[in-house]
Write a protein that holds these residues in place. Structure first.
Motif, PDB file in Angstrom:
ATOM      1  N   SER A 113      45.798  44.810  38.775  1.00 15.48           N
ATOM      2  CA  SER A 113      45.746  44.887  40.238  1.00 15.48           C
ATOM      3  C   SER A 113      45.565  46.330  40.690  1.00 15.48           C
ATOM      4  O   SER A 113      44.733  46.629  41.544  1.00 15.48           O
ATOM      5  N   LYS A 114      46.328  47.231  40.094  1.00 13.57           N
ATOM      6  CA  LYS A 114      46.217  48.657  40.429  1.00 13.57           C
ATOM      7  C   LYS A 114      44.855  49.199  39.990  1.00 13.57           C
ATOM      8  O   LYS A 114      44.241  49.998  40.708  1.00 13.57           O
ATOM      9  N   LEU A 115      44.378  48.755  38.844  1.00 13.70           N
ATOM     10  CA  LEU A 115      43.075  49.177  38.344  1.00 13.70           C
ATOM     11  C   LEU A 115      41.982  48.806  39.341  1.00 13.70           C
ATOM     12  O   LEU A 115      41.129  49.626  39.688  1.00 13.70           O
ATOM     13  N   VAL A 116      42.025  47.566  39.862  1.00 10.68           N
ATOM     14  CA  VAL A 116      41.019  47.103  40.815  1.00 10.68           C
ATOM     15  C   VAL A 116      41.137  47.843  42.138  1.00 10.68           C
ATOM     16  O   VAL A 116      40.156  48.333  42.681  1.00 10.68           O
ATOM     17  N   SER A 117      42.335  47.943  42.674  1.00 11.59           N
ATOM     18  CA  SER A 117      42.499  48.451  44.039  1.00 11.59           C
ATOM     19  C   SER A 117      42.634  49.963  44.145  1.00 11.59           C
ATOM     20  O   SER A 117      42.430  50.508  45.226  1.00 11.59           O
ATOM     21  N   GLN A 118      42.968  50.657  43.040  1.00 14.93           N
ATOM     22  CA  GLN A 118      43.257  52.082  43.169  1.00 14.93           C
ATOM     23  C   GLN A 118      42.629  52.984  42.116  1.00 14.93           C
ATOM     24  O   GLN A 118      42.024  53.994  42.462  1.00 14.93           O
ATOM     25  N   THR A 119      42.792  52.664  40.843  1.00 14.51           N
ATOM     26  CA  THR A 119      42.528  53.668  39.818  1.00 14.51           C
ATOM     27  C   THR A 119      41.312  53.434  38.941  1.00 14.51           C
ATOM     28  O   THR A 119      40.846  54.355  38.289  1.00 14.51           O
ATOM     29  N   GLY A 120      40.808  52.220  38.891  1.00 20.33           N
ATOM     30  CA  GLY A 120      39.763  51.892  37.936  1.00 20.33           C
ATOM     31  C   GLY A 120      38.413  52.502  38.239  1.00 20.33           C
ATOM     32  O   GLY A 120      38.051  52.730  39.400  1.00 20.33           O
ATOM     33  N   SER A 121      37.664  52.731  37.185  1.00 21.75           N
ATOM     34  CA  SER A 121      36.288  53.218  37.318  1.00 21.75           C
ATOM     35  C   SER A 121      35.390  52.052  37.726  1.00 21.75           C
ATOM     36  O   SER A 121      35.808  50.887  37.702  1.00 21.75           O
ATOM     37  N   GLY A 122      34.160  52.359  38.055  1.00 20.24           N
ATOM     38  CA  GLY A 122      33.206  51.316  38.412  1.00 20.24           C
ATOM     39  C   GLY A 122      33.021  50.304  37.293  1.00 20.24           C
ATOM     40  O   GLY A 122      32.977  49.096  37.538  1.00 20.24           O
ATOM     41  N   ALA A 123      32.927  50.772  36.057  1.00 19.88           N
ATOM     42  CA  ALA A 123      32.747  49.861  34.925  1.00 19.88           C
ATOM     43  C   ALA A 123      33.989  48.992  34.714  1.00 19.88           C
ATOM     44  O   ALA A 123      33.873  47.796  34.443  1.00 19.88           O
ATOM     45  N   GLN A 124      35.173  49.583  34.852  1.00 23.85           N
ATOM     46  CA  GLN A 124      36.407  48.807  34.687  1.00 23.85           C
ATOM     47  C   GLN A 124      36.526  47.728  35.759  1.00 23.85           C
ATOM     48  O   GLN A 124      36.858  46.582  35.470  1.00 23.85           O
ATOM     49  N   VAL A 125      36.265  48.106  37.001  1.00 18.21           N
ATOM     50  CA  VAL A 125      36.337  47.153  38.111  1.00 18.21           C
ATOM     51  C   VAL A 125      35.318  46.035  37.899  1.00 18.21           C
ATOM     52  O   VAL A 125      35.624  44.855  38.090  1.00 18.21           O
ATOM     53  N   THR A 126      34.114  46.397  37.479  1.00 15.30           N
ATOM     54  CA  THR A 126      33.081  45.394  37.215  1.00 15.30           C
ATOM     55  C   THR A 126      33.565  44.398  36.166  1.00 15.30           C
ATOM     56  O   THR A 126      33.401  43.186  36.332  1.00 15.30           O
ATOM     57  N   GLY A 127      34.169  44.890  35.102  1.00 12.86           N
ATOM     58  CA  GLY A 127      34.669  44.012  34.042  1.00 12.86           C
ATOM     59  C   GLY A 127      35.717  43.032  34.543  1.00 12.86           C
ATOM     60  O   GLY A 127      35.669  41.837  34.220  1.00 12.86           O
ATOM     61  N   VAL A 128      36.652  43.520  35.338  1.00  9.56           N
ATOM     62  CA  VAL A 128      37.707  42.646  35.864  1.00  9.56           C
ATOM     63  C   VAL A 128      37.120  41.608  36.815  1.00  9.56           C
ATOM     64  O   VAL A 128      37.419  40.412  36.710  1.00  9.56           O
ATOM     65  N   LEU A 129      36.272  42.035  37.749  1.00  8.74           N
ATOM     66  CA  LEU A 129      35.697  41.086  38.704  1.00  8.74           C
ATOM     67  C   LEU A 129      34.775  40.088  38.012  1.00  8.74           C
ATOM     68  O   LEU A 129      34.746  38.901  38.384  1.00  8.74           O
ATOM     69  N   ALA A 130      34.026  40.521  37.005  1.00  8.10           N
ATOM     70  CA  ALA A 130      33.170  39.593  36.265  1.00  8.10           C
ATOM     71  C   ALA A 130      34.024  38.551  35.545  1.00  8.10           C
ATOM     72  O   ALA A 130      33.689  37.363  35.534  1.00  8.10           O
ATOM     73  N   GLY A 131      35.144  38.982  34.972  1.00  4.31           N
ATOM     74  CA  GLY A 131      36.043  38.041  34.312  1.00  4.31           C
ATOM     75  C   GLY A 131      36.613  37.032  35.291  1.00  4.31           C
ATOM     76  O   GLY A 131      36.687  35.834  34.994  1.00  4.31           O
ATOM     77  N   LEU A 132      37.007  37.496  36.470  1.00  2.00           N
ATOM     78  CA  LEU A 132      37.543  36.592  37.489  1.00  2.00           C
ATOM     79  C   LEU A 132      36.471  35.632  37.995  1.00  2.00           C
ATOM     80  O   LEU A 132      36.745  34.449  38.231  1.00  2.00           O
ATOM     81  N   ALA A 133      35.242  36.115  38.161  1.00  2.00           N
ATOM     82  CA  ALA A 133      34.152  35.245  38.619  1.00  2.00           C
ATOM     83  C   ALA A 133      33.843  34.193  37.561  1.00  2.00           C
ATOM     84  O   ALA A 133      33.630  33.027  37.880  1.00  2.00           O
ATOM     85  N   ASN A 134      33.848  34.593  36.287  1.00  2.00           N
ATOM     86  CA  ASN A 134      33.597  33.626  35.215  1.00  2.00           C
ATOM     87  C   ASN A 134      34.704  32.589  35.133  1.00  2.00           C
ATOM     88  O   ASN A 134      34.443  31.421  34.882  1.00  2.00           O
ATOM     89  N   ALA A 135      35.948  33.019  35.355  1.00  2.00           N
ATOM     90  CA  ALA A 135      37.070  32.075  35.360  1.00  2.00           C
ATOM     91  C   ALA A 135      36.906  31.087  36.499  1.00  2.00           C
ATOM     92  O   ALA A 135      37.162  29.889  36.360  1.00  2.00           O
ATOM     93  N   ARG A 136      36.453  31.561  37.650  1.00  2.00           N
ATOM     94  CA  ARG A 136      36.216  30.673  38.791  1.00  2.00           C
ATOM     95  C   ARG A 136      35.112  29.677  38.462  1.00  2.00           C
ATOM     96  O   ARG A 136      35.222  28.496  38.770  1.00  2.00           O
ATOM     97  N   LEU A 137      34.046  30.177  37.861  1.00  2.00           N
ATOM     98  CA  LEU A 137      32.935  29.310  37.492  1.00  2.00           C
ATOM     99  C   LEU A 137      33.403  28.247  36.486  1.00  2.00           C
ATOM    100  O   LEU A 137      33.070  27.081  36.626  1.00  2.00           O
ATOM    101  N   GLY A 138      34.218  28.652  35.536  1.00  2.00           N
ATOM    102  CA  GLY A 138      34.740  27.716  34.544  1.00  2.00           C
ATOM    103  C   GLY A 138      35.642  26.666  35.162  1.00  2.00           C
ATOM    104  O   GLY A 138      35.623  25.504  34.761  1.00  2.00           O
ATOM    105  N   SER A 139      36.423  27.049  36.176  1.00  2.00           N
ATOM    106  CA  SER A 139      37.330  26.084  36.809  1.00  2.00           C
ATOM    107  C   SER A 139      36.587  25.140  37.741  1.00  2.00           C
ATOM    108  O   SER A 139      37.081  24.076  38.065  1.00  2.00           O
TER     109      SER A 139
END
Length: 141
Positions: A113-139
């Motif tokens: 959560s902190k990585l996404v909202s405060q500290t993460g780099s563009g690549a890190q944020v992309t990885g987290v959001l892509a994982g969440l989007a894939n989880a949504r697609l899977g559900s």
């Protein structure tokens, strides 16, 4: 790889402070429906998260279309302190098929959560959001 328009693809990641708290909760459904309509016309794909009063978005598409969209976002009165975390050329779109997907960050660990909202780099944020989007697609399947 190039976009549908024949131009090079880019990925852009930004954070901004959300300005809707005083007037009530941010209406993410309106933001997403408008984004789906507008991004579809521009051939832009991406993911949006709203975490701890911060918008975080990954956008993919033609460089000129991304520049124009960022100019619109910077003028949008729902955003303050828009910060581009990264912008780089890509071979393919991670969010292909999603003109805009709203990702659910409620189950993220405090660290992510902190990585996404405060500290993460563009690549890190992309990885987290892509994982969440894939989880949504899977559900949704």
């Amino acid at each position: 790889m190039t976009s549908v328009s024949g131009r090079a693809l880019e990925r852009l990641v930004y954070r901004s402070d959300s300005l809707g708290v005083a007037e009530g909760p941010v209406d993410l459904s309106t933001i997403v429906s408008t984004s789906v309509r507008n991004n579809g016309r521009r051939k832009i794909t991406g993911a949006l998260a709203h975490e701890a009063g911060t918008f975080v978005q990954v956008l993919e598409g033609d460089a000129e279309a991304l520049t124009a969209l960022m100019e619109t976002i910077e003028l949008d009165d729902r955003h303050r302190n828009v910060r581009v975390l990264a912008r780089w050329p890509v071979q393919a779109q991670l969010f292909l098929g999603w003109a805009m997907v709203l990702v659910d960050t409620r189950r993220l660990s405090p660290h992510l959560s902190k990585l996404v909202s405060q500290t993460g780099s563009g690549a890190q944020v992309t990885g987290v959001l892509a994982g969440l989007a894939n989880a949504r697609l899977g559900s949704a399947a």
